[in-house]
Design a protein around this motif. Structure first.
Motif, PDB file in Angstrom:
ATOM      1  N   GLU A 295       0.839  -1.209   0.000  1.00  0.00           N
ATOM      2  CA  GLU A 295       0.000   0.000   0.000  1.00  0.00           C
ATOM      3  C   GLU A 295       0.872   1.256   0.000  1.00  0.00           C
ATOM      4  O   GLU A 295       0.568   2.241  -0.676  1.00  0.00           O
ATOM      5  CB  GLU A 295      -0.909  -0.015   1.224  1.00  0.00           C
ATOM      6  N   LYS A 296       1.971   1.195   0.772  1.00  0.00           N
ATOM      7  CA  LYS A 296       2.873   2.354   0.784  1.00  0.00           C
ATOM      8  C   LYS A 296       3.517   2.567  -0.579  1.00  0.00           C
ATOM      9  O   LYS A 296       3.676   3.698  -1.038  1.00  0.00           O
ATOM     10  CB  LYS A 296       3.955   2.154   1.840  1.00  0.00           C
TER      11      LYS A 296
ATOM     12  N   ILE B 138       2.251   1.738  -3.456  1.00  0.00           N
ATOM     13  CA  ILE B 138       1.207   2.278  -4.343  1.00  0.00           C
ATOM     14  C   ILE B 138       1.026   3.774  -4.109  1.00  0.00           C
ATOM     15  O   ILE B 138       0.916   4.562  -5.054  1.00  0.00           O
ATOM     16  CB  ILE B 138      -0.114   1.525  -4.138  1.00  0.00           C
ATOM     17  N   GLN B 139       1.002   4.175  -2.836  1.00  0.00           N
ATOM     18  CA  GLN B 139       0.828   5.599  -2.525  1.00  0.00           C
ATOM     19  C   GLN B 139       2.008   6.421  -3.036  1.00  0.00           C
ATOM     20  O   GLN B 139       1.835   7.521  -3.568  1.00  0.00           O
ATOM     21  CB  GLN B 139       0.673   5.768  -1.009  1.00  0.00           C
ATOM     22  N   ARG B 140       3.240   5.863  -2.843  1.00  0.00           N
ATOM     23  CA  ARG B 140       4.419   6.590  -3.344  1.00  0.00           C
ATOM     24  C   ARG B 140       4.385   6.705  -4.865  1.00  0.00           C
ATOM     25  O   ARG B 140       4.747   7.737  -5.428  1.00  0.00           O
ATOM     26  CB  ARG B 140       5.699   5.862  -2.899  1.00  0.00           C
TER      27      ARG B 140
ATOM     28  N   LYS C 113       1.701   6.736  -6.775  1.00  0.00           N
ATOM     29  CA  LYS C 113       0.675   7.724  -7.160  1.00  0.00           C
ATOM     30  C   LYS C 113       1.179   9.145  -6.936  1.00  0.00           C
ATOM     31  O   LYS C 113       0.931  10.039  -7.753  1.00  0.00           O
ATOM     32  CB  LYS C 113      -0.597   7.475  -6.359  1.00  0.00           C
ATOM     33  N   ALA C 114       1.870   9.345  -5.816  1.00  0.00           N
ATOM     34  CA  ALA C 114       2.416  10.689  -5.541  1.00  0.00           C
ATOM     35  C   ALA C 114       3.450  11.075  -6.604  1.00  0.00           C
ATOM     36  O   ALA C 114       3.492  12.223  -7.061  1.00  0.00           O
ATOM     37  CB  ALA C 114       3.047  10.712  -4.154  1.00  0.00           C
TER      38      ALA C 114
ATOM     39  N   ARG D 229       1.629  11.983  -9.772  1.00  0.00           N
ATOM     40  CA  ARG D 229       1.027  13.321  -9.670  1.00  0.00           C
ATOM     41  C   ARG D 229       2.085  14.400  -9.875  1.00  0.00           C
ATOM     42  O   ARG D 229       1.849  15.381 -10.569  1.00  0.00           O
ATOM     43  CB  ARG D 229       0.346  13.491  -8.313  1.00  0.00           C
TER      44      ARG D 229
END
Length: 307
Positions: free
Chosen positions: A13-14, A16-18, A20-21, A24
């Motif tokens: 999950e981390k 994936i978040q990294r 996505k960031a 962006r």
């Protein structure tokens, strides 16, 4: 106490978040770069629209009797409007008349759309400052009023432009012919109406071309170079045109002019030989949208010399 969620799931999950960031940030960087590029491009297009170029060309006219060259200032497409100010037009006129021409010839599109009476008076006063120094002749363009202009925000007729030119001391040749002497040379100058306005009527002002030798050089003012086919049967030696703005947008290296408002894209600017005659097309002074690319505005000095 044992964790309810395994470490590998939290780690994923981390990640994936990294990711996505990171995506962006990349998107914002690319968007910013694209926006900056677009703004820089628009700024350059506006800059080039006012980056005036003075060009000088020799034109051989065997019929000239006197060996003294005749210097003609060829202007076109002033396009006085919200996009082209009187100050910009004055700079171009000043640059052109500083070349000490023997005559000035203007091939139409003085305005882009309707103007107030006061603005037309101011325009006429500006032109008068220069037209009073040398003989100045003009023809009309498609934006100056008539059938084409009336359906696109312009005047239904050219009366306002004609009055402005008269008050400025500019001789309008609207399917008319004039004889003058310059530097000891007799010349005829003829102006025809605009092709798109259906007012190009050569039979009213030009003799038919024939085998008989006409010894006086004939200069023809005609806004749209596509008129040449209509004018081919008539007598003239050098035709001066505008209308194209040099294409307004010319693709570098390929000289591709997709937006040039003519059928014949082989004649968008410059001096051309055509069926034993010569045609000069200037890129003009003004513009329609306040933008140009790879076709700077132009003031042209033509030096007519005998063979």
């Amino acid at each position: 106490m044992e964790r309810e969620v395994p470490d590998y799931i939290l780690d994923e999950e981390k990640r994936i978040q990294r990711r996505k960031a990171h995506q962006r940030r990349n998107f914002l960087k690319k968007s910013f770069a694209w926006l900056m590029g677009l703004m820089a491009s628009i700024a350059y297009l506006k800059f080039e629209a006012n980056w005036l170029e003075v060009t000088r060309k020799k034109v051989l006219l065997p019929k000239l009797k006197n060996k003294n060259p005749v210097r003609l200032l060829h202007l076109s497409d002033l396009h006085f409007s919200s996009k082209v100010s009187l100050q910009e037009i004055e700079i171009a006129m000043r640059e052109g008349f500083a070349l000490n021409p023997d005559a000035c010839l203007i091939t139409g599109d003085f305005i882009t759309d309707q103007q107030t009476d006061q603005k037309m008076q101011d325009f006429g006063k500006l032109l008068a400052k220069f037209a009073g120094t040398v003989p100045t002749f003009a023809s009309l363009g498609n934006h100056d009023g008539g059938e084409w202009a009336g359906t696109r925000g312009g005047y239904m007729d050219s009366n306002k432009v004609q009055i402005m030119l008269k008050n400025a001391g500019i001789k309008l040749l609207d399917n008319q012919r004039e004889s003058i002497y310059l530097k000891g040379n007799a010349l005829t100058i003829t102006g025809v109406g605009d092709l798109w306005s259906n007012t190009c009527l050569p039979k009213k002002c030009l003799p038919k071309r024939s085998n008989r030798n006409i010894s006086i050089p004939s200069i023809l003012l005609c806004h749209n170079p596509d008129s040449k086919e209509l004018l081919a049967p008539y007598q003239w030696d050098l035709m001066l045109c505008g209308h194209t703005h040099g294409g307004q947008f010319k693709v570098p290296f390929f000289n591709w002019t997709p937006f040039a408002p003519v059928r014949d894209h082989s004649m968008v600017e410059g001096l051309h030989s055509w069926k034993g005659r010569q045609i000069h097309i200037t890129r003009g002074v003004g513009n329609i949208w306040g933008l140009r690319f790879n076709c700077r505005p132009e003031v042209s000095l033509l030096e007519l010399v005998s063979a």
